[in-house]
Design a protein around this motif. Structure first.
Motif, PDB file in Angstrom:
ATOM      1  N   ASN A  65       0.826  -1.211   0.000  1.00 15.30           N
ATOM      2  CA  ASN A  65       0.000   0.000   0.000  1.00 15.30           C
ATOM      3  C   ASN A  65       0.863   1.265   0.000  1.00 15.30           C
ATOM      4  N   VAL A 124       1.063   4.214  -3.098  1.00 15.10           N
ATOM      5  CA  VAL A 124       0.792   5.631  -2.869  1.00 15.10           C
ATOM      6  C   VAL A 124       2.017   6.487  -3.160  1.00 15.10           C
ATOM      7  N   THR A 177      -9.243   6.963  -0.219  1.00 14.85           N
ATOM      8  CA  THR A 177      -8.779   6.267  -1.419  1.00 14.85           C
ATOM      9  C   THR A 177      -7.308   6.585  -1.681  1.00 14.85           C
ATOM     10  N   ARG A 178      -6.650   5.700  -2.413  1.00 13.98           N
ATOM     11  CA  ARG A 178      -5.255   5.947  -2.780  1.00 13.98           C
ATOM     12  C   ARG A 178      -5.106   7.161  -3.683  1.00 13.98           C
ATOM     13  N   MET A 193      -4.945  10.181  -1.522  1.00 14.13           N
ATOM     14  CA  MET A 193      -3.677  10.296  -0.805  1.00 14.13           C
ATOM     15  C   MET A 193      -2.563  10.730  -1.740  1.00 14.13           C
ATOM     16  N   SER A 246      -1.897  10.656   6.332  1.00  7.20           N
ATOM     17  CA  SER A 246      -2.482   9.393   5.882  1.00  7.20           C
ATOM     18  C   SER A 246      -3.577   8.917   6.821  1.00  7.20           C
ATOM     19  N   LEU A 293      -6.606   8.460   4.515  1.00  7.17           N
ATOM     20  CA  LEU A 293      -6.861   7.052   4.237  1.00  7.17           C
ATOM     21  C   LEU A 293      -7.638   6.370   5.351  1.00  7.17           C
ATOM     22  N   ALA A 332      -6.457  -0.233   2.587  1.00 11.40           N
ATOM     23  CA  ALA A 332      -5.540   0.704   1.937  1.00 11.40           C
ATOM     24  C   ALA A 332      -4.527   1.301   2.909  1.00 11.40           C
TER      25      ALA A 332
END
Length: 275
Positions: free
Chosen positions: A72, A76, A135-136, A139, A211, A215, A220
């Motif tokens: 993950n 990112v 969501t990625r 981020m 994060s 996130l 994730a």
């Protein structure tokens, strides 16, 4: 005699301070990560009576789901670094080659991120409106915006030192702006690109604040968020040996990158800021 003594005493003082500020916390982490659970309940600077780093690190990898967090983090950080480099280099090329009040104002706005801290509440609300919260891609957008100012600042200073005649010669040969950027500007930006890559990776790899808000948790979660989750879970309560083992393993990739590329970091910073 005074200056001579001070010349020898100065590095000794610096080394002693480094040992206190860096060495003691580092030894606490390494020693605790190698202790059995009974010895690690109350973390201290005592060496382990029984060394078991292998089993501790194996348990941290397995129980802490580190491989998922590692994947993950890469999903990112790698796109964020690519966007920071591409957008930063393109913007820096424009700022370095064009003049005017509008360009100067745009440059000042872009590098204002060096001084102004991001407003996390506003960021989260905007991401929710765009359906990017948690969501990625959201981020990635946050990291790109956060570190783009640094990239533009260093790259603009570096490009201004590149002779403009190189680009003029390419234009006379019929080269288009995109080709000039890809064939001339980018290759010359390698020192600053290396520096920006390492700096963004170092900052983003250990980031937990942004994060956490962007996130959250779930599938994730990056490595720092994953560490927070497992440290708060019942499985890791008072399991300081596993927590510190997780910290050691999580830090190894960035420590290796920093040790290998520390000279590039210094050269890139000085060339981009001084030139």
């Amino acid at each position: 005699m005074g200056p001579r003594i001070w010349r020898w005493a100065r590095p000794t003082i610096v080394v002693a301070l480094a040992l206190v500020v860096i060495g003691i916390p580092l030894w606490l982490v390494l020693a605790t990560s190698a202790k059995p659970r009974g010895e690690a309940i109350n973390p201290n600077l005592d060496p382990p009576d029984h060394w078991q780093p292998g089993s501790n690190y194996a348990d941290a990898l397995d129980q802490g789901e580190m491989m998922r967090g590692f994947a993950n983090s890469l999903l990112v950080i790698v796109p964020s670094v690519v966007l920071v480099l591409i957008l930063g280099a393109a913007a820096a090329w424009v700022f370095a080659r064009r003049r005017g009040k509008l360009v100067a104002t745009a440059y000042a706005v872009c590098i204002s991120g060096l001084l102004l801290p991001p407003a996390i509440i506003t960021i989260v609300l905007q991401l929710r409106q765009l359906d990017l919260a948690g969501t990625r891609p959201g981020m990635i957008a946050v990291y790109t915006a956060m570190y783009l100012s640094t990239s533009i600042f260093f790259m603009t200073g570096f490009i201004r030192a590149i002779p403009y005649e190189l680009e003029e010669a390419a234009r006379m040969d019929g080269a288009k702006p995109l080709r000039i950027f890809l064939r001339i500007v980018l290759p010359l930006l390698r020192p600053v690109i290396a520096t920006a890559t390492i700096m963004v990776m170092l900052y983003a790899w250990s980031d937990i604040f942004y994060s956490f808000f962007v996130l959250g948790g779930g599938d994730a979660a990056t490595l720092p968020i994953n560490l927070y989750q497992v440290a708060s879970a019942e499985l890791y309560q008072e399991n300081w040996h596993l927590i510190f083992a997780y910290v050691v393993v999580m830090s190894l990739p960035m420590i290796a990158i920093f040790l290998v590329a520390q000279r590039r970091i210094v050269s890139g910073i000085t060339s981009g800021a001084v030139k």
